[in-house]
Design an enzyme around this catalytic site. Sequence first.
Site, PDB file in Angstrom:
ATOM      1  N   LYS A  52       0.919  -1.132  -0.005  1.00 24.24           N
ATOM      2  CA  LYS A  52       0.065  -0.130   0.133  1.00 24.24           C
ATOM      3  C   LYS A  52       0.928   1.283   0.225  1.00 24.24           C
ATOM      4  O   LYS A  52       0.518   2.038  -0.562  1.00 24.24           O
ATOM      5  CB  LYS A  52      -1.005   0.075   1.242  1.00 24.24           C
ATOM      6  CG  LYS A  52      -2.092  -1.084   1.231  1.00 24.24           C
ATOM      7  CD  LYS A  52      -2.888  -0.802   0.129  1.00 24.24           C
ATOM      8  CE  LYS A  52      -4.087  -1.889   0.182  1.00 24.24           C
ATOM      9  NZ  LYS A  52      -3.729  -3.242  -0.287  1.00 24.24           N
ATOM     10  N   GLN A  96      -5.562  -2.359   9.472  1.00 25.92           N
ATOM     11  CA  GLN A  96      -5.157  -3.517   8.848  1.00 25.92           C
ATOM     12  C   GLN A  96      -5.679  -4.752   9.619  1.00 25.92           C
ATOM     13  O   GLN A  96      -5.451  -4.743  10.766  1.00 25.92           O
ATOM     14  CB  GLN A  96      -3.692  -3.552   8.780  1.00 25.92           C
ATOM     15  CG  GLN A  96      -3.352  -4.823   8.087  1.00 25.92           C
ATOM     16  CD  GLN A  96      -3.726  -5.188   6.544  1.00 25.92           C
ATOM     17  OE1 GLN A  96      -4.003  -4.113   5.946  1.00 25.92           O
ATOM     18  NE2 GLN A  96      -3.950  -6.183   6.306  1.00 25.92           N
ATOM     19  N   ASP A 119     -11.846   1.849   3.446  1.00 26.89           N
ATOM     20  CA  ASP A 119     -12.095   0.392   3.276  1.00 26.89           C
ATOM     21  C   ASP A 119     -13.687   0.347   3.233  1.00 26.89           C
ATOM     22  O   ASP A 119     -13.896  -0.760   2.421  1.00 26.89           O
ATOM     23  CB  ASP A 119     -11.536  -0.381   4.572  1.00 26.89           C
ATOM     24  CG  ASP A 119     -10.373  -1.217   4.424  1.00 26.89           C
ATOM     25  OD1 ASP A 119      -9.798  -1.221   3.117  1.00 26.89           O
ATOM     26  OD2 ASP A 119      -9.862  -1.729   5.484  1.00 26.89           O
TER      27      ASP A 119
END
Length: 286
Positions: A52, A96, A119
């Site tokens: 990322k 995460q 997300d």
Amino acid sequence: MAEILDGKAVAAEVRAEVAEGVAQLKEHGVPVRLDVVLVGEDPASVTYVSSKERDSAEVGIASRVHRFPEDVLQEQLAALVGQLNRDPAVSGFFIQLPLPVGLDAVPLISRIDPAKDVDGLSPMSAGRLAVGLPSLLPCTPHGIIRLLKAHGVELAGAEAVVVGRSNLVGKPLAQLLLREDATVTVCHSRTRDLPSVTRRADVLLVAAGQREMVGVEHVKQGAAVVDVGIHRREEGGLVGDVRFEEVEPIVGWISPVPGGVGPMTRAMLLHNALRAARTTAEAALR
């Protein structure tokens, strides 16, 4: 011979669009920054976060990783979420997953400001998606829709079958397919006679998390098949939830593993970071 749903090529198009958008915002004094909360040293998570960071740098997005040991307290993470919500320099952020044992991800994700929820997984974001309000969309389902459209797969009026009902992929994917005017069926572990259901699908989307569970007996000739699964083989290499070599000769389109859905998930995260920054900038000008 099926047309390959090439996630790498479509993801490159998305990244180019994001890079252009980021550059335009910077010209108006609006930087884009994507933050990540990483707890522990799980190898897969560390690798994912590193990718990322590289992706962000390639398109001009600043990134920052907030690293914590496995024994971090839930309250410390909750405090950080509040801080990131309030920080105007942060365009968007995500936690995460999975978190180490002893930490509860649900209340933490629930605290994320929907405007920064890149997300797209918070209950507020999920609710806005369900009722059709603007929101940041979950990256994998959104990426799948973009992938199918890029290859000319018709969704309006199509019979779409989703195998899997997770909050991460299956449920939001069904919602997005409904937005595209598909007729949607969601299957799961309690579905009776799964092949008889999946064989009806013009578009079959497999996100069951079971290695190579879908074979030729599950698919209709000429269908589009999207394989969301990814599994490591003992002998090396990766496979999905679909038996690719068996299914590919009879379908119209199929996504490979790797190189299909995975690159799209990563690209749509960057897309969401840009969209979050634009929304914040527009709100500031009102």
